[in-house]
Motif scaffolding. Structure first.
Motif, PDB file in Angstrom:
ATOM      1  N   THR A 148     -10.728  18.618 -37.703  1.00 28.41           N
ATOM      2  CA  THR A 148     -11.767  18.456 -36.698  1.00 28.41           C
ATOM      3  C   THR A 148     -12.913  18.322 -37.226  1.00 28.41           C
ATOM      4  OG1 THR A 148     -10.263  19.675 -35.133  1.00 28.41           O
ATOM      5  CG2 THR A 148     -12.467  19.411 -34.387  1.00 28.41           C
ATOM      6  N   GLN A 149     -13.538  19.128 -38.108  1.00 22.93           N
ATOM      7  CA  GLN A 149     -14.926  19.105 -38.824  1.00 22.93           C
ATOM      8  C   GLN A 149     -15.197  17.771 -39.477  1.00 22.93           C
ATOM      9  OE1 GLN A 149     -15.536  22.470 -41.296  1.00 22.93           O
ATOM     10  NE2 GLN A 149     -17.891  22.128 -41.209  1.00 22.93           N
ATOM     11  N   VAL A 150     -14.124  17.284 -40.067  1.00 23.86           N
ATOM     12  CA  VAL A 150     -14.203  15.886 -40.549  1.00 23.86           C
ATOM     13  C   VAL A 150     -14.936  14.926 -39.911  1.00 23.86           C
ATOM     14  CG1 VAL A 150     -13.238  14.040 -41.979  1.00 23.86           C
ATOM     15  CG2 VAL A 150     -12.868  16.452 -42.660  1.00 23.86           C
ATOM     16  N   VAL A 151     -14.150  14.597 -38.560  1.00 21.70           N
ATOM     17  CA  VAL A 151     -14.116  13.918 -37.674  1.00 21.70           C
ATOM     18  C   VAL A 151     -15.746  14.215 -36.867  1.00 21.70           C
ATOM     19  CG1 VAL A 151     -13.440  12.585 -35.683  1.00 21.70           C
ATOM     20  CG2 VAL A 151     -11.801  13.427 -37.430  1.00 21.70           C
ATOM     21  N   SER A 152     -15.907  15.256 -36.599  1.00 19.38           N
ATOM     22  CA  SER A 152     -16.992  15.820 -36.153  1.00 19.38           C
ATOM     23  C   SER A 152     -18.399  15.512 -36.705  1.00 19.38           C
ATOM     24  CB  SER A 152     -17.094  17.275 -35.433  1.00 19.38           C
ATOM     25  OG  SER A 152     -16.154  17.728 -34.757  1.00 19.38           O
ATOM     26  N   ASN A 153     -18.501  15.530 -38.166  1.00 17.54           N
ATOM     27  CA  ASN A 153     -19.440  15.266 -39.189  1.00 17.54           C
ATOM     28  C   ASN A 153     -19.480  13.879 -39.379  1.00 17.54           C
ATOM     29  OD1 ASN A 153     -19.585  18.106 -39.528  1.00 17.54           O
ATOM     30  ND2 ASN A 153     -19.153  18.034 -41.524  1.00 17.54           N
ATOM     31  N   ILE A 154     -18.704  13.245 -39.097  1.00 23.11           N
ATOM     32  CA  ILE A 154     -18.960  11.747 -39.138  1.00 23.11           C
ATOM     33  C   ILE A 154     -19.511  11.176 -37.898  1.00 23.11           C
ATOM     34  CG2 ILE A 154     -17.800   9.511 -39.402  1.00 23.11           C
ATOM     35  CD1 ILE A 154     -15.732  10.450 -40.981  1.00 23.11           C
ATOM     36  N   MET A 155     -19.105  11.849 -36.666  1.00 22.87           N
ATOM     37  CA  MET A 155     -19.732  11.471 -35.172  1.00 22.87           C
ATOM     38  C   MET A 155     -21.279  12.002 -35.316  1.00 22.87           C
ATOM     39  SD  MET A 155     -17.569   9.678 -34.052  1.00 22.87           S
ATOM     40  CE  MET A 155     -18.252   9.348 -32.512  1.00 22.87           C
ATOM     41  N   SER A 156     -21.364  13.076 -35.866  1.00 21.67           N
ATOM     42  CA  SER A 156     -22.753  13.829 -35.813  1.00 21.67           C
ATOM     43  C   SER A 156     -23.742  12.721 -36.621  1.00 21.67           C
ATOM     44  CB  SER A 156     -22.735  15.097 -36.438  1.00 21.67           C
ATOM     45  OG  SER A 156     -23.891  15.614 -36.624  1.00 21.67           O
ATOM     46  N   ASN A 157     -23.234  12.401 -37.822  1.00 23.39           N
ATOM     47  CA  ASN A 157     -23.976  11.446 -38.778  1.00 23.39           C
ATOM     48  C   ASN A 157     -24.040  10.194 -37.964  1.00 23.39           C
ATOM     49  OD1 ASN A 157     -24.757  10.630 -41.622  1.00 23.39           O
ATOM     50  ND2 ASN A 157     -23.518   9.060 -40.955  1.00 23.39           N
ATOM     51  N   LEU A 158     -23.388   9.629 -37.021  1.00 20.26           N
ATOM     52  CA  LEU A 158     -23.662   8.595 -36.381  1.00 20.26           C
ATOM     53  C   LEU A 158     -24.878   8.833 -35.223  1.00 20.26           C
ATOM     54  CD1 LEU A 158     -22.734   5.817 -35.143  1.00 20.26           C
ATOM     55  CD2 LEU A 158     -21.270   7.047 -33.480  1.00 20.26           C
ATOM     56  N   ARG A 159     -24.832   9.913 -34.768  1.00 17.70           N
ATOM     57  CA  ARG A 159     -25.791  10.392 -33.632  1.00 17.70           C
ATOM     58  C   ARG A 159     -27.326  10.493 -34.183  1.00 17.70           C
ATOM     59  NH1 ARG A 159     -21.654  13.628 -31.673  1.00 17.70           N
ATOM     60  NH2 ARG A 159     -22.650  15.524 -32.541  1.00 17.70           N
ATOM     61  N   THR A 160     -27.334  11.153 -35.536  1.00 25.26           N
ATOM     62  CA  THR A 160     -28.593  11.515 -36.429  1.00 25.26           C
ATOM     63  C   THR A 160     -29.306  10.299 -36.722  1.00 25.26           C
ATOM     64  OG1 THR A 160     -27.418  13.363 -37.056  1.00 25.26           O
ATOM     65  CG2 THR A 160     -29.365  12.696 -38.214  1.00 25.26           C
ATOM     66  N   HIS A 161     -28.380   9.411 -37.186  1.00 21.78           N
ATOM     67  CA  HIS A 161     -28.978   8.224 -38.063  1.00 21.78           C
ATOM     68  C   HIS A 161     -29.102   6.841 -37.249  1.00 21.78           C
ATOM     69  CE1 HIS A 161     -29.196  10.431 -41.661  1.00 21.78           C
ATOM     70  NE2 HIS A 161     -28.230  10.903 -41.428  1.00 21.78           N
ATOM     71  N   THR A 162     -28.593   6.897 -35.922  1.00 20.06           N
ATOM     72  CA  THR A 162     -29.066   5.466 -35.348  1.00 20.06           C
ATOM     73  C   THR A 162     -29.093   6.246 -33.610  1.00 20.06           C
ATOM     74  OG1 THR A 162     -26.521   6.015 -34.381  1.00 20.06           O
ATOM     75  CG2 THR A 162     -26.835   4.485 -36.231  1.00 20.06           C
ATOM     76  N   THR A 163     -29.700   5.113 -32.976  1.00 25.90           N
ATOM     77  CA  THR A 163     -30.221   5.462 -31.611  1.00 25.90           C
ATOM     78  C   THR A 163     -29.108   5.494 -30.556  1.00 25.90           C
ATOM     79  OG1 THR A 163     -30.778   2.927 -31.309  1.00 25.90           O
ATOM     80  CG2 THR A 163     -32.519   4.469 -32.167  1.00 25.90           C
ATOM     81  N   GLU A 164     -29.315   5.850 -29.350  1.00 26.35           N
ATOM     82  CA  GLU A 164     -28.343   5.952 -28.612  1.00 26.35           C
ATOM     83  C   GLU A 164     -27.714   4.613 -27.947  1.00 26.35           C
ATOM     84  OE1 GLU A 164     -27.232   8.545 -24.318  1.00 26.35           O
ATOM     85  OE2 GLU A 164     -29.142   8.542 -25.470  1.00 26.35           O
ATOM     86  N   ASN A 165     -28.747   3.712 -27.965  1.00 27.05           N
ATOM     87  CA  ASN A 165     -28.127   2.356 -27.372  1.00 27.05           C
ATOM     88  C   ASN A 165     -27.452   1.688 -28.726  1.00 27.05           C
ATOM     89  OD1 ASN A 165     -30.492   1.963 -29.164  1.00 27.05           O
ATOM     90  ND2 ASN A 165     -31.361   0.575 -27.549  1.00 27.05           N
TER      91      ASN A 165
END
Length: 533
Positions: free
Chosen positions: A392-409
Motif C-alpha cells: 500500500t505504501q508503494v502505491v501511496s508514495n507513487i501517487m504522493s509523488n504525482l501530487r507533489t510534482h504536478t499541479t491539480e489540473n
C-alpha cells in the motif's frame, strides 16, 4: 611368483623408459622460451642504451650549438677588419692577400655591389692552395641575409661548408661578405661523436655485465628452485626443497603476503564502501531532521518567552509544532523502514489482492484532489504474495509523488494489468503516467537515490524529503519485483512502473490474466475521476 615379480618390474621399467623418451622428445620439440633473467637483462640494456644515447645526443647538440655560436661571434668580430682588407686589395694597395687578424686560414672575403660579386679573395698563407670559394646567392629565396650568419656550400659542389656573414657598408650600395670554413667545427664534432660512441659502448658493456651479475644474485633463489624441480621431474625423488632454505621461505612468504594483502584489500574496500554509505545516510538524515526540529524549537521558544501572547498566535504556533512533529515522525518511520529493508529483514508474505490496494489508493487520491483529471484502468483480482501495508505504501508514495510534482489540473493515468516477463512468466504491472514537467536524463539517473529531489528549489514542505521513490524501490525489490521510470524529457511527463510476480492462484488464473494483458478484464470498464473523465 618370481616370474610374476620379474614381469611387473620389467613393465615398470618399460613404462619409465617410454616416459623418459617422450619427455626428451617433447623437450626437443618445445620452442625455447626466454628466461626471466634474459628479459630483465635485455630491458636493463635497452634502458641504459637509451639513456646513453640521449646523453650523447644532448652533448653533441650542445657542443654543436656552442661551436656555431663561437664561430658566429668570430665572424662578427672580424668582419670590420676584413672589410678594410678587402677594400685595400680591391684598390690594389699594399697588403693585398694578407690575412686579417683572427681570420682562419682558408676563409674568403667578397665584395658585392648591384646584386653581383665584384671582388673575391681567399685568405690563405703564402704557398698554400686556396679552396673552392663559397656559393653566395644575393637574390632569391635562398639569398644571404645581412647581419645574419648562414651556412653555405662551396661553389664547386665539394663537401666543404662555410659560415658566411654579410654586412652593408657606408660606401655606396656595397655589401661585404666574410666566409669562414666549418672544417674545424665538423672535425671537432666528428671526434666528439667517435669518443662518445666508444665511451657509451664501453659503459654499456660494463653496465650489462654488472646488471647480469646483480640480476643473477637476485634470481639465484629461483634458479635453485628450478634446478631442484628439474631434478625431481627427471626422477631424482631424493631431492627436496629445504624448508629452512631461502628459496622456500621467499616463495612461502610471497604466497602468504599476496593472500593476506588481497584479503585485507577486499575487506578495506568493503568497509570503506559501507562507512561511506553510512556517513552519507547519517548526514542526509541529520540534515532532513534538523529542519522540523528547528521549527519546533523556534515556536516553543516563542511560546516560552512570551513573545507571542495572543491566543490565536499561540494556537497557530502549537499547530505548526504539531505539523512539524508529524512530519518528523513520518521521516523517522521512513528511515527505519529503509534500514530494515537494507538489513534484508523478512517482511510479511501473505496473499494480497493488489487490485484492491491500487483501487483504494486511487480513490483516496480522488478525494484529496477531486479536480484532477484521473483515468484509472485496474484489472480486478490480481493477487501477489507480500506485505499488504508495504505494498500500500508503494502505491501511496507513487501517487504522493504525482501530487507533489504536478499541479491539480495535470492529467494522470493509472493502469494495472498482467503481462509476461522476459522468461514468459506472468507478472502484474502497475504504471502511473502523468503529463507534468517531466525529467531530464540526468535526473532520471538519480530519482531513486535517497534524499534526492529533482527540483532543489522546492522547500521540504512542498517537495518532501526525497525518500518516497527510494522506499518504492526498496519495498518492490524486497518483494522480488522491480521498479522503473521513463520520461520523454523536460515538459513531457513521466511514467513510473512497478512489476511484481503474481501469486499462484491455480492453473487457469494466470492464463486468464495473460489473455487481457495491459487492459481491464471484460465487463470492467476503466474507472475515471475528475473533469477529464
Amino acid at each position: 611368483m618370481k616370474d610374476i615379480g620379474l614381469v611387473a618390474v620389467k613393465e615398470i621399467l618399460r613404462r619409465r623408459i617410454e616416459a623418459t623418451q617422450q619427455s626428451q622428445a617433447d623437450a626437443r620439440n618445445k620452442k625455447p622460451k626466454s628466461t626471466l633473467k634474459a628479459k630483465l637483462l635485455i630491458t636493463v640494456a635497452l634502458l641504459v642504451a637509451f639513456g646513453l644515447g640521449i646523453a650523447d645526443l644532448a652533448t653533441y647538440t650542445a657542443l654543436q650549438s656552442f661551436l656555431y655560436q663561437k664561430l658566429d661571434q668570430q665572424l662578427q668580430t672580424t668582419i670590420g677588419s676584413t672589410a678594410q682588407a678587402l677594400f685595400e686589395s680591391f684598390q690594389g694597395r699594399p697588403g693585398n692577400g694578407s690575412i686579417p687578424a683572427m681570420v682562419p686560414d682558408g676563409s674568403w672575403g667578397e665584395i658585392a655591389s648591384g646584386g653581383r660579386i665584384v671582388f673575391s679573395v681567399a685568405f690563405v698563407q703564402p704557398g698554400t692552395l686556396q679552396g673552392s670559394p663559397p656559393k653566395i646567392q644575393l637574390s632569391g629565396s635562398q639569398a644571404i641575409k645581412v647581419n645574419h650568419p648562414t651556412t653555405v656550400t662551396a661553389s664547386n659542389g665539394s663537401q666543404i661548408q662555410y659560415r658566411a656573414l654579410a654586412i652593408t657598408t657606408s660606401v655606396g650600395n656595397v655589401t661585404v661578405i666574410l666566409a669562414i670554413p666549418e672544417t674545424g667545427l665538423h672535425a671537432t664534432l666528428s671526434r666528439l661523436a667517435i669518443v662518445t660512441t666508444l665511451v657509451s659502448l664501453t659503459l654499456l658493456v660494463i653496465l650489462i655485465a654488472l646488471g647480469f651479475y646483480l640480476i643473477g644474485i637476485g634470481l639465484a633463489p629461483l634458479d635453485r628452485m628450478t634446478e631442484t624441480a628439474d631434478q625431481i621431474s627427471k626422477g631424482d625423488f631424493s631431492r627436496r626443497i629445504e624448508a629452512e632454505s631461502r628459496d622456500a621461505e621467499v616463495e612461502k612468504l610471497a604466497d602468504a603476503l599476496n593472500y593476506m594483502l588481497g584479503t585485507i584489500q577486499a575487506e578495506i574496500e568493503k568497509r570503506e564502501a559501507s562507512e561511506g554509505r553510512l556517513k552519507r545516510f547519517v548526514a542526509d538524515a541529520s540534515h532532513e531532521l534538523r529542519t522540523p526540529l528547528t521549527s519546533i524549537r523556534g515556536y516553543a521558544e516563542l511560546i516560552e518567552t512570551g513573545l507571542i501572547s495572543k491566543p490565536e498566535d499561540i494556537y497557530s504556533a502549537a499547530e505548526r509544532i504539531t505539523t512539524e512533529s508529524v512530519r518528523m515522525a513520518g521521516l523517522v518511520e521512513d528511515l527505519l523502514l529503509l534500514a530494515r529493508l537494507d538489513q534484508a529483514r523478512a517482511l510479511q508474505k501473505l496473499d494480497v489482492n493488489f487490485s484492491q490496494i491500487v483501487a483504494a489508493v486511487v480513490a483516496d487520491a480522488h478525494v484529496v484532489e477531486p479536480n484532477r483529471p484521473l483515468n484509472a484502468s485496474i484489472a480486478p483480482d490480481i493477487h501477489v504474495i507480500g506485505d499488504q501495508p508495504r505494498l500500500t505504501q508503494v502505491v501511496s508514495n507513487i501517487m504522493s509523488n504525482l501530487r507533489t510534482h504536478t499541479t491539480e489540473n495535470t492529467q494522470a493515468e493509472i493502469t494495472l494489468g498482467v503481462t509476461a516477463d522476459e522468461q514468459g512468466a506472468p507478472i502484474c504491472q502497475l504504471s502511473v503516467r502523468d503529463w507534468g514537467p517531466g525529467l531530464s536524463k540526468e535526473q532520471l539517473d538519480h530519482v531513486f537515490e535517497r534524499f534526492y529531489r529533482a527540483d532543489p528549489s522546492r522547500t521540504r514542505s512542498q517537495g518532501g524529503a526525497g525518500l518516497g521513490l527510494s522506499l518504492v524501490q526498496s519495498i518492490t525489490e524486497s518483494h522480488n519485483g522491480k521498479v522503473w521510470i521513463t520520461s520523454g524529457g523536460i515538459g513531457k511527463g513521466i511514467t513510473i512502473g512497478v512489476e511484481l510476480p503474481i501469486a499462484n492462484q491455480g492453473p487457469n488464473t494466470a492464463q486468464n490474466h495473460l489473455g487481457s494483458i495491459d487492459s481491464p478484464l471484460s465487463g470492467d470498464p476503466p474507472v475515471s475521476f475528475g473533469s477529464g473523465s
